[in-house]
Enzyme design. Structure first.
Site, PDB file in Angstrom:
ATOM      1  N   ARG A 226       0.838  -1.213   0.055  1.00  0.00           N
ATOM      2  CA  ARG A 226      -0.157   0.143   0.098  1.00  0.00           C
ATOM      3  C   ARG A 226       0.970   1.299   0.019  1.00  0.00           C
ATOM      4  O   ARG A 226       0.527   2.220  -0.457  1.00  0.00           O
ATOM      5  CB  ARG A 226      -0.802   0.052   1.315  1.00  0.00           C
ATOM      6  CG  ARG A 226      -1.867  -1.199   1.243  1.00  0.00           C
ATOM      7  CD  ARG A 226      -2.930  -1.046   2.406  1.00  0.00           C
ATOM      8  NE  ARG A 226      -3.493  -2.208   2.443  1.00  0.00           N
ATOM      9  CZ  ARG A 226      -3.769  -2.855   3.719  1.00  0.00           C
ATOM     10  NH1 ARG A 226      -2.788  -2.749   4.687  1.00  0.00           N
ATOM     11  NH2 ARG A 226      -4.243  -4.107   3.710  1.00  0.00           N
TER      12      ARG A 226
ATOM     13  N   ASP B   2     -16.465  -4.940  -3.331  1.00  0.00           N
ATOM     14  CA  ASP B   2     -16.085  -6.125  -2.487  1.00  0.00           C
ATOM     15  C   ASP B   2     -17.687  -6.745  -2.477  1.00  0.00           C
ATOM     16  O   ASP B   2     -18.474  -6.107  -2.430  1.00  0.00           O
ATOM     17  CB  ASP B   2     -15.695  -5.531  -1.053  1.00  0.00           C
ATOM     18  CG  ASP B   2     -14.996  -6.697  -0.537  1.00  0.00           C
ATOM     19  OD1 ASP B   2     -13.694  -6.674  -0.420  1.00  0.00           O
ATOM     20  OD2 ASP B   2     -15.814  -7.677  -0.020  1.00  0.00           O
ATOM     21  N   SER B   3     -17.575  -8.172  -1.942  1.00  0.00           N
ATOM     22  CA  SER B   3     -18.786  -8.701  -2.025  1.00  0.00           C
ATOM     23  C   SER B   3     -19.384  -8.755  -0.486  1.00  0.00           C
ATOM     24  O   SER B   3     -20.629  -8.808  -0.230  1.00  0.00           O
ATOM     25  CB  SER B   3     -18.757 -10.144  -2.479  1.00  0.00           C
ATOM     26  OG  SER B   3     -17.704 -10.924  -1.861  1.00  0.00           O
TER      27      SER B   3
ATOM     28  N   CYS C  78      -2.031 -14.118  -2.849  1.00  0.00           N
ATOM     29  CA  CYS C  78      -1.488 -14.518  -1.622  1.00  0.00           C
ATOM     30  C   CYS C  78      -1.443 -15.865  -1.417  1.00  0.00           C
ATOM     31  O   CYS C  78      -1.582 -16.394  -0.155  1.00  0.00           O
ATOM     32  CB  CYS C  78      -2.275 -13.763  -0.667  1.00  0.00           C
ATOM     33  SG  CYS C  78      -4.144 -14.304  -0.762  1.00  0.00           S
TER      34      CYS C  78
HETATM   35  N1  SAH Z   1      -7.223  -5.427  -0.604  1.00  0.00           N
HETATM   36  C1  SAH Z   1      -7.786  -5.608   0.855  1.00  0.00           C
HETATM   37  C2  SAH Z   1      -7.845  -7.071   1.345  1.00  0.00           C
HETATM   38  C3  SAH Z   1      -8.419  -8.058   0.392  1.00  0.00           C
HETATM   39  S1  SAH Z   1      -9.154  -9.476   1.211  1.00  0.00           S
HETATM   40  C4  SAH Z   1      -6.972  -4.858   1.871  1.00  0.00           C
HETATM   41  O1  SAH Z   1      -6.289  -3.929   1.322  1.00  0.00           O
HETATM   42  O2  SAH Z   1      -7.353  -4.884   3.013  1.00  0.00           O
HETATM   43  C5  SAH Z   1     -10.070 -10.070  -0.048  1.00  0.00           C
HETATM   44  C6  SAH Z   1     -11.588  -9.636   0.034  1.00  0.00           C
HETATM   45  O3  SAH Z   1     -12.207 -10.271  -1.185  1.00  0.00           O
HETATM   46  C7  SAH Z   1     -12.153  -9.794   1.041  1.00  0.00           C
HETATM   47  O4  SAH Z   1     -12.455  -8.580   1.482  1.00  0.00           O
HETATM   48  C8  SAH Z   1     -13.564 -10.374   0.500  1.00  0.00           C
HETATM   49  O5  SAH Z   1     -14.854  -9.967   1.080  1.00  0.00           O
HETATM   50  C9  SAH Z   1     -13.557 -10.430  -0.968  1.00  0.00           C
HETATM   51  N2  SAH Z   1     -14.129 -11.370  -1.732  1.00  0.00           N
HETATM   52  C10 SAH Z   1     -13.916 -12.565  -1.698  1.00  0.00           C
HETATM   53  N3  SAH Z   1     -14.550 -12.927  -2.684  1.00  0.00           N
HETATM   54  C11 SAH Z   1     -15.008 -12.134  -3.519  1.00  0.00           C
HETATM   55  C12 SAH Z   1     -16.006 -12.156  -4.680  1.00  0.00           C
HETATM   56  N4  SAH Z   1     -16.136 -13.085  -5.594  1.00  0.00           N
HETATM   57  N5  SAH Z   1     -16.240 -10.582  -5.127  1.00  0.00           N
HETATM   58  C13 SAH Z   1     -16.106  -9.671  -4.459  1.00  0.00           C
HETATM   59  N6  SAH Z   1     -15.414  -9.626  -3.322  1.00  0.00           N
HETATM   60  C14 SAH Z   1     -14.851 -10.728  -2.852  1.00  0.00           C
END
Ligand code: SAH
Length: 387
Positions: free
Chosen positions: A207, A245-246, A331
């Site tokens: 970030r 986000d979902s 990840c």
């Molecule tokens: N970028 C974030 C961390 C992401 S973690 C940060 O910097 O903090 C992964 C995220 O993906 C979670 O918030 C989860 O809710 C979301 N997620 C998982 N599957 C998803 C999908 N199919 N569509 C949208 N969001 C999803």
């Protein structure tokens, strides 16, 4: 205290000599199967010489996780020493801060245990049968070092299945989210119902890297969780962020976080499945950030997961304006960086775009990597310029 003894089946491998901390079940001689899951054992080599001490779980493919290569009691004093060493590292890299990963399992010499600090709160994840049994020692040592510590144990990680441990429901709480500060921004973390322990500390350096490039214009933050990358973009001068986000719960914390940072006018959350949303989105952005959950959870899912990364990256790349930037991560520990780069190349070809990598990154320093254990180096990040 004398520990039960298990034996290596053959000569000590180069991998173990180098400092790897896992003994796989096929590396042990018969007999270890009788050990109760989680028991601390003494490991001897095939000639019956002392090799190390660690926790044993005959039901797991990783049968032993080494805690020490010398004879040691694994008691509260041992945990105290490991916690002190871990704390010193955090104080060196994040001086006077109170929000970080304090214990990163093998990377901090405590295999199977994660401890994330949120000011006075400490969220513990016992991921193995061994660390379940060692929790009292860990808690004693934590309370000793942080007398005001409020300890919370979460047992909802699916990784526990591999150890034959129960995956529990999320703990309920009457407490609201905890606010932490990172690099001058505020983030709201739900330690009880949030994902993992409530915040993804591992992406902090990435970030910061994003902010160093001063993203301008329109930014798309895919899989935004509680604001993460998008907030750094806004803080660095972006005109606006569309964050997808979902999770309704994550978006609501992100929205309140945006308000507390004074970003509300420039931040917009969209609740949607990113895979579906990308199929219909026609807008282009100056920056697109892609930080999906792991798409490869186990070895058998590698081919499908690789296709998933390629297609998702291709669709996200198509949303970048010509001359814009794409910040992407993975990840998945089961996806090595060179293979991930190939998938990014395939994604660019699929998207009919030219891409060059201008920066690469990995996990933040509160997730220390053991050079002898590639498994501890799981996070991949890259910034690409897209033409
Ligand atoms: N970028 C974030 C961390 C992401 S973690 C940060 O910097 O903090 C992964 C995220 O993906 C979670 O918030 C989860 O809710 C979301 N997620 C998982 N599957 C998803 C999908 N199919 N569509 C949208 N969001 C999803």
């Amino acid at each position: 205290m004398a520990f039960p003894v298990v034996h290596l089946a053959g000569p000590v491998s180069e991998r173990l000599r180098r400092g790897h901390l896992w003994l796989f079940s096929n590396e042990l001689a018969q007999g270890f199967q009788d050990v109760a899951p989680g028991t601390m054992v003494e490991v001897h080599d095939a000639g019956d010489g002392f090799f190390g001490v660690g926790t044993c779980n005959p039901h797991s493919l990783i049968a032993v996780r080494l805690f020490a290569r010398e004879r040691a009691e694994i008691d509260a004093a041992f945990f105290h020493r490991k916690l002190t060493t871990a704390l010193k590292l955090r104080e060196a890299v994040y001086s006077n801060e109170t929000a970080y990963r304090l214990i990163f399992s093998e990377g901090d010499g405590l295999p199977g245990l994660i401890v994330d600090r949120y000011n006075d709160f400490f969220v513990l994840l016992p991921l193995t049968a061994g660390t379940e049994l060692l929790l009292p020692q860990a808690q004693d040592a934590l309370r000793d070092i942080f007398p005001d510590a409020k300890l919370l144990i979460r047992r909802d990680s699916s990784a526990r299945v591999l150890e034959g441990l129960a995956v529990e429901e999320l703990p309920s709480s009457s407490e609201g989210p905890v606010e932490i500060e990172q690099d001058g921004m505020r983030f709201l973390c739900d330690l009880w119902q949030g994902q993992k322990t409530g915040f993804f500390y591992d992406q902090r350096t990435n970030r910061q890297t994003l902010a160093e490039f001063h993203p301008q214009g329109d930014v798309l933050d895919l899989f935004c969780y509680t604001g993460g990358f998008g907030f750094y973009a806004l803080n660095a001068g972006a005109s606006r962020v569309v964050a997808v986000d979902s999770s309704e719960a994550a978006l609501s914390l992100a929205s309140e976080g945006a308000r507390r940072n004074g970003f509300s006018a420039r931040w917009r959350g969209v609740k949607a499945d990113v895979f579906e949303w990308l199929k219909t989105c026609r807008e282009k952005f100056d920056w697109v950030i892609l930080d999906p959950p792991s798409l490869i959870q186990k070895r058998s899912k590698i081919p499908k997961g690789e296709r998933g990364y390629r297609d998702l990256n291709a669709r996200a790349m198509q949303r970048v304006r010509h001359g814009g930037f794409f910040a992407t991560s993975s990840c998945s520990g089961l996806l090595p960086r060179p293979r991930w780069m190939e998938l990014l190349a395939d994604a660019a070809r699929k998207a009919k775009r030219q891409a060059v990598v201008i920066r690469e990154g990995t996990q933040a320093p509160d997730h220390p990597i053991l050079p002898a254990m590639p498994e501890t180096n799981y996070l991949k990040f890259a910034i690409l310029r897209m033409d």
